[in-house]
Design an enzyme around this catalytic site. Structure first.
Site, PDB file in Angstrom:
ATOM      1  N   ASP A  67      30.473  37.195  40.562  1.00 25.14           N
ATOM      2  CA  ASP A  67      31.661  38.018  41.070  1.00 25.14           C
ATOM      3  C   ASP A  67      32.260  39.275  39.849  1.00 25.14           C
ATOM      4  OD1 ASP A  67      31.965  36.754  43.271  1.00 25.14           O
ATOM      5  OD2 ASP A  67      33.637  35.518  43.053  1.00 25.14           O
ATOM      6  N   ASP A 171      52.170  29.360  27.897  1.00 26.21           N
ATOM      7  CA  ASP A 171      50.777  29.810  27.327  1.00 26.21           C
ATOM      8  C   ASP A 171      50.559  31.380  27.728  1.00 26.21           C
ATOM      9  OD1 ASP A 171      50.496  27.442  26.049  1.00 26.21           O
ATOM     10  OD2 ASP A 171      48.704  26.916  27.227  1.00 26.21           O
ATOM     11  N   THR A 182      41.759  33.511  43.945  1.00 26.05           N
ATOM     12  CA  THR A 182      40.925  32.262  44.007  1.00 26.05           C
ATOM     13  C   THR A 182      40.386  32.189  42.627  1.00 26.05           C
ATOM     14  OG1 THR A 182      39.222  33.672  44.969  1.00 26.05           O
ATOM     15  CG2 THR A 182      40.459  32.232  46.460  1.00 26.05           C
ATOM     16  N   TYR A 184      41.513  32.772  38.157  1.00 23.71           N
ATOM     17  CA  TYR A 184      42.422  32.136  37.273  1.00 23.71           C
ATOM     18  C   TYR A 184      43.525  31.617  37.887  1.00 23.71           C
ATOM     19  CZ  TYR A 184      44.101  31.222  32.446  1.00 23.71           C
ATOM     20  OH  TYR A 184      44.432  31.012  31.293  1.00 23.71           O
TER      21      TYR A 184
END
Length: 285
Positions: A67, A171, A182, A184
């Site tokens: 990807d 964070d 779909t 991170y």
């Protein structure tokens, strides 16, 4: 379609063997094919493919890798009116959906224009410092604001269409497209969206406040994220990342502005299975 460019990731496609196989198949059917390697042989780092190097007659760009290879190509060639197809030599392959044993069938379908074409929304991001844009880029997956090398959390103030949404201590923050939902975003607990939908998904990364969940915005919305002061004064280690590879260091007072990009990425869908079936097959139990 009879005119193709192949962009191969030599880390995944050693010696370009699969790229040559695909090229030979295209030429055998009477098509034209141009080969590109997106890894710098001297440094081993990702190499930008200049859109001017892609001949004007090219109708379809076939990426070989995973990807990430297709993401890089889509970003590099955002100004080109081409259709992308990904041959998967990576892992999950949500974008690069063609397996090696399907290459001949895939090329047959491309030559016969026997596919569905999906226009995928992209995001445009810019880093504004002292009123000036110091960095900008387009992404197909996501823009990630992160604490970088600092173990301390990052403080972010989020505005939507010039209206304060809220303050986040986390964070970092993910701004994702439906295609990137779909990636991170999913790992951070965000929602999955149909890849052909139009929306901006904002997902905090490990928020330090109960109830900080993902929020879905309209494609018309403009988000501005203000970077707060670091925990340790004069130590700035935070950054913003564009689709996993273009990384820019940010400092207190920077504003990251995110909106829907004018450009879209066209992807040829050759897999006849539904999006829901793909989710079940790739990330289901």
């Amino acid at each position: 379609m009879k005119n193709y460019a192949i962009i191969s990731n030599r880390y995944k496609d050693e010696k370009g063997q699969l790229a040559k196989q695909v090229s030979d198949e295209i030429v055998k059917k009477g098509g034209k094919c141009y080969l590109f390697n997106n890894v710098d042989d001297a440094t081993g780092e990702y190499r930008i493919i200049n859109h001017n190097d892609i001949p004007k007659e090219v109708e379809c760009v076939i990426t070989i890798g995973g990807d990430g290879t297709l993401l890089h190509a889509a970003k590099d060639l955002k100004s080109k009116d081409v259709v992308f197809v990904g041959v998967n030599k990576g892992t999950l392959g949500f974008l690069a959906e063609v397996n090696q044993n399907q290459i001949e069938e895939a090329i047959d379908r491309l030559f016969e224009d026997d596919f569905q074409m999906e226009s995928r929304m992209m995001l445009e991001g810019e880093v504004i410092r002292d009123g000036k844009t110091v960095y900008s880029g387009n992404v197909l997956n996501e823009i990630v604001i992160h604490r970088g090398g600092d173990f301390a959390v990052i403080n972010l103030e989020v505005f939507v269409n010039n209206q304060l949404l809220g303050n986040y201590t986390a964070d970092g923050m993910i701004l994702a497209t439906p295609t990137g939902s779909t990636a991170y975003n999913l790992s951070a607990g965000g929602p999955v969206a149909r890849p052909d939908s139009k929306m901006i998904i904002m997902t905090p990364i490990c928020p330090h406040t109960i109830g900080n969940m993902s929020i879905i915005f309209s494609q018309k919305d403009v988000l501005e994220i203000y970077v707060g002061p670091p925990k340790h004064l004069k130590i700035e280690r935070r950054n913003v990342c564009f689709d996993g590879d273009s990384i820019f260091d940010i400092i207190s007072g920077d504003v990251i502005r995110v909106r829907k990009a004018k450009e879209e990425t066209k992807i040829a869908k050759l897999d006849d299975s539904s999006f829901l079936q793909a989710i079940k097959d790739k990330i289901g139990d």
